[in-house]
Design a protein around this motif. Sequence first.
Motif, PDB file in Angstrom:
ATOM      1  N   PHE A   1       1.126  15.815 -14.597  1.00 43.64           N
ATOM      2  CA  PHE A   1       0.501  14.568 -15.054  1.00 43.64           C
ATOM      3  C   PHE A   1      -0.075  14.724 -16.471  1.00 43.64           C
ATOM      4  O   PHE A   1       0.167  13.899 -17.350  1.00 43.64           O
ATOM      5  CB  PHE A   1      -0.592  14.172 -14.054  1.00 43.64           C
ATOM      6  CG  PHE A   1      -1.476  13.042 -14.501  1.00 43.64           C
ATOM      7  CD1 PHE A   1      -1.022  11.737 -14.484  1.00 43.64           C
ATOM      8  CD2 PHE A   1      -2.772  13.297 -14.939  1.00 43.64           C
ATOM      9  CE1 PHE A   1      -1.849  10.699 -14.889  1.00 43.64           C
ATOM     10  CE2 PHE A   1      -3.608  12.268 -15.345  1.00 43.64           C
ATOM     11  CZ  PHE A   1      -3.137  10.963 -15.314  1.00 43.64           C
ATOM     12  N   GLY A   2      -0.819  15.819 -16.688  1.00 47.56           N
ATOM     13  CA  GLY A   2      -1.414  16.057 -18.003  1.00 47.56           C
ATOM     14  C   GLY A   2      -0.368  16.186 -19.096  1.00 47.56           C
ATOM     15  O   GLY A   2      -0.524  15.669 -20.191  1.00 47.56           O
ATOM     16  N   GLY A   3       0.720  16.880 -18.766  1.00 44.70           N
ATOM     17  CA  GLY A   3       1.775  17.082 -19.754  1.00 44.70           C
ATOM     18  C   GLY A   3       2.562  15.819 -20.039  1.00 44.70           C
ATOM     19  O   GLY A   3       2.969  15.561 -21.167  1.00 44.70           O
ATOM     20  N   ILE A   4       2.776  15.006 -19.012  1.00 45.09           N
ATOM     21  CA  ILE A   4       3.552  13.780 -19.191  1.00 45.09           C
ATOM     22  C   ILE A   4       2.745  12.728 -19.958  1.00 45.09           C
ATOM     23  O   ILE A   4       3.237  12.104 -20.885  1.00 45.09           O
ATOM     24  CB  ILE A   4       3.958  13.186 -17.809  1.00 45.09           C
ATOM     25  CG1 ILE A   4       4.941  14.108 -17.101  1.00 45.09           C
ATOM     26  CG2 ILE A   4       4.529  11.794 -17.966  1.00 45.09           C
ATOM     27  CD1 ILE A   4       6.348  14.051 -17.591  1.00 45.09           C
ATOM     28  N   MET A   5       1.488  12.558 -19.586  1.00 41.94           N
ATOM     29  CA  MET A   5       0.657  11.525 -20.218  1.00 41.94           C
ATOM     30  C   MET A   5       0.096  12.008 -21.554  1.00 41.94           C
ATOM     31  O   MET A   5       0.158  11.300 -22.557  1.00 41.94           O
ATOM     32  CB  MET A   5      -0.486  11.122 -19.297  1.00 41.94           C
ATOM     33  CG  MET A   5      -0.028  10.453 -18.036  1.00 41.94           C
ATOM     34  SD  MET A   5       1.027   9.035 -18.403  1.00 41.94           S
ATOM     35  CE  MET A   5       1.271   8.366 -16.771  1.00 41.94           C
ATOM     36  N   GLY A   6      -0.492  13.180 -21.543  1.00 43.15           N
ATOM     37  CA  GLY A   6      -0.903  13.833 -22.773  1.00 43.15           C
ATOM     38  C   GLY A   6      -2.094  13.263 -23.503  1.00 43.15           C
ATOM     39  O   GLY A   6      -2.684  13.939 -24.332  1.00 43.15           O
ATOM     40  N   THR A   7      -2.454  12.025 -23.223  1.00 43.04           N
ATOM     41  CA  THR A   7      -3.554  11.435 -23.960  1.00 43.04           C
ATOM     42  C   THR A   7      -4.870  11.885 -23.325  1.00 43.04           C
ATOM     43  O   THR A   7      -5.247  11.450 -22.241  1.00 43.04           O
ATOM     44  CB  THR A   7      -3.397   9.901 -24.048  1.00 43.04           C
ATOM     45  OG1 THR A   7      -4.447   9.376 -24.783  1.00 43.04           O
ATOM     46  CG2 THR A   7      -3.264   9.237 -22.685  1.00 43.04           C
ATOM     47  N   ASN A   8      -5.527  12.818 -24.007  1.00 42.50           N
ATOM     48  CA  ASN A   8      -6.638  13.579 -23.432  1.00 42.50           C
ATOM     49  C   ASN A   8      -7.695  12.748 -22.717  1.00 42.50           C
ATOM     50  O   ASN A   8      -8.012  12.987 -21.552  1.00 42.50           O
ATOM     51  CB  ASN A   8      -7.308  14.397 -24.542  1.00 42.50           C
ATOM     52  CG  ASN A   8      -7.034  15.860 -24.357  1.00 42.50           C
ATOM     53  OD1 ASN A   8      -7.150  16.350 -23.240  1.00 42.50           O
ATOM     54  ND2 ASN A   8      -6.657  16.546 -25.411  1.00 42.50           N
ATOM     55  N   ALA A   9      -8.247  11.786 -23.446  1.00 45.55           N
ATOM     56  CA  ALA A   9      -9.342  10.997 -22.887  1.00 45.55           C
ATOM     57  C   ALA A   9      -8.885  10.252 -21.635  1.00 45.55           C
ATOM     58  O   ALA A   9      -9.622  10.163 -20.649  1.00 45.55           O
ATOM     59  CB  ALA A   9      -9.861  10.013 -23.923  1.00 45.55           C
TER      60      ALA A   9
END
Lengths: 252, 118
Positions: free
Chosen positions: A200-208
């Motif tokens: 999920f973190g890698g796919i979306m990537g937008t930190n906030a």
Amino acid sequence: MEIITKFIDKNGLILAFLIVGIILFISDQISRIVFNKKFPTPALAIIIGLVLAYVGGAITHGEKGISDIKWLSGMGTLGGNMLRDFAIVSTAFGASIALIKKSGLIGAISLIIGILLSFTIGLSIAWLMGYRDAISLTTIGAGACTYIVGPVTGAALGAGSDVIALSIATGVVKVVTVALITPVIAKRIGLDNSRSAMVFGGIMGTNAGVMAGLAATDPKLVPYGAMTATFYTGLGCLVCPSLFYFLVKGMV
Amino acid sequence: MIIYGVALLALCYIGGQLLGDWLGILLHANANVGGVGFAMLFLILINSWLEKKGYLDELTSSGLRFWSQMYIPIVVAMAATQNVKAAFSSGMVAILAGFIPVLISFAIIPVISRLIKS
């Protein structure tokens, strides 16, 4: 009055620190009180920034947003290319080779797919809406990655300020969408373990957005999502104004 | 000292941006090709090396951490100084290009999770 005008003229950057501090304070309060922290503070602050830019443009008919108002010209110094790139580079400080190894293949695969996917779809939408030049298309596609990758790419390629503004807005819409939809949809996409949180973190990537979304889903998952998302903006800033731009330029 | 951290950041920034400019000339792009990305890469490499050697003390780190905490405020100032008025009429692009990729990304997450598992 003259003393104040003169003072502000000479100390614009310092005034900008104060103003941005106030904007972030207001955003933080709104996020806390109105949205129960479900709406990320950075996204709110950037929205306020964009609104101020619109107001500045409407008042002065200039092209540099709020900084066209004389006593606010320090905002242009604080938000200029040099300090922005400097601060963005520093965000790579949290990432280390050890962390890269830890996120491993899962991280690498999801990052590459995530950036490719957001960039391509964002770019296609810009194309459908009538944009035809490689620089604008690449900048808006980069904005669909994050609100950082967009303006960094736009500035590097020499895009117009209006296109850069669009890419920031695109990135902000992304943050808000990720933050608000993630907790609702988490169960359906199997977002309940460390592995899927890393994807999920890698796919979306937008930190906030990733952090707010995961925190609302299950706070235990936040570090896993953050681990891969950390690399997203850096990778985006690397490939968008280089490889991707040349690919787009070749196709246009 | 804090300045060591800031100077290290400056070193990575200069190296990365110059490389980006140089690549731009080399590739006839009339642009900075990936400068910020290269700078970040340098920072990760040097930082990992320093950490391994034990050269990275608390004060040096805080010189870097200060700037990484300043990036959101700087981005806010950047947003406030763009030509938003000119962009406003094409605001639909931002809404669609921000929204649709996220929906498709959500759909693909279970697919990739499963793919990696097997």
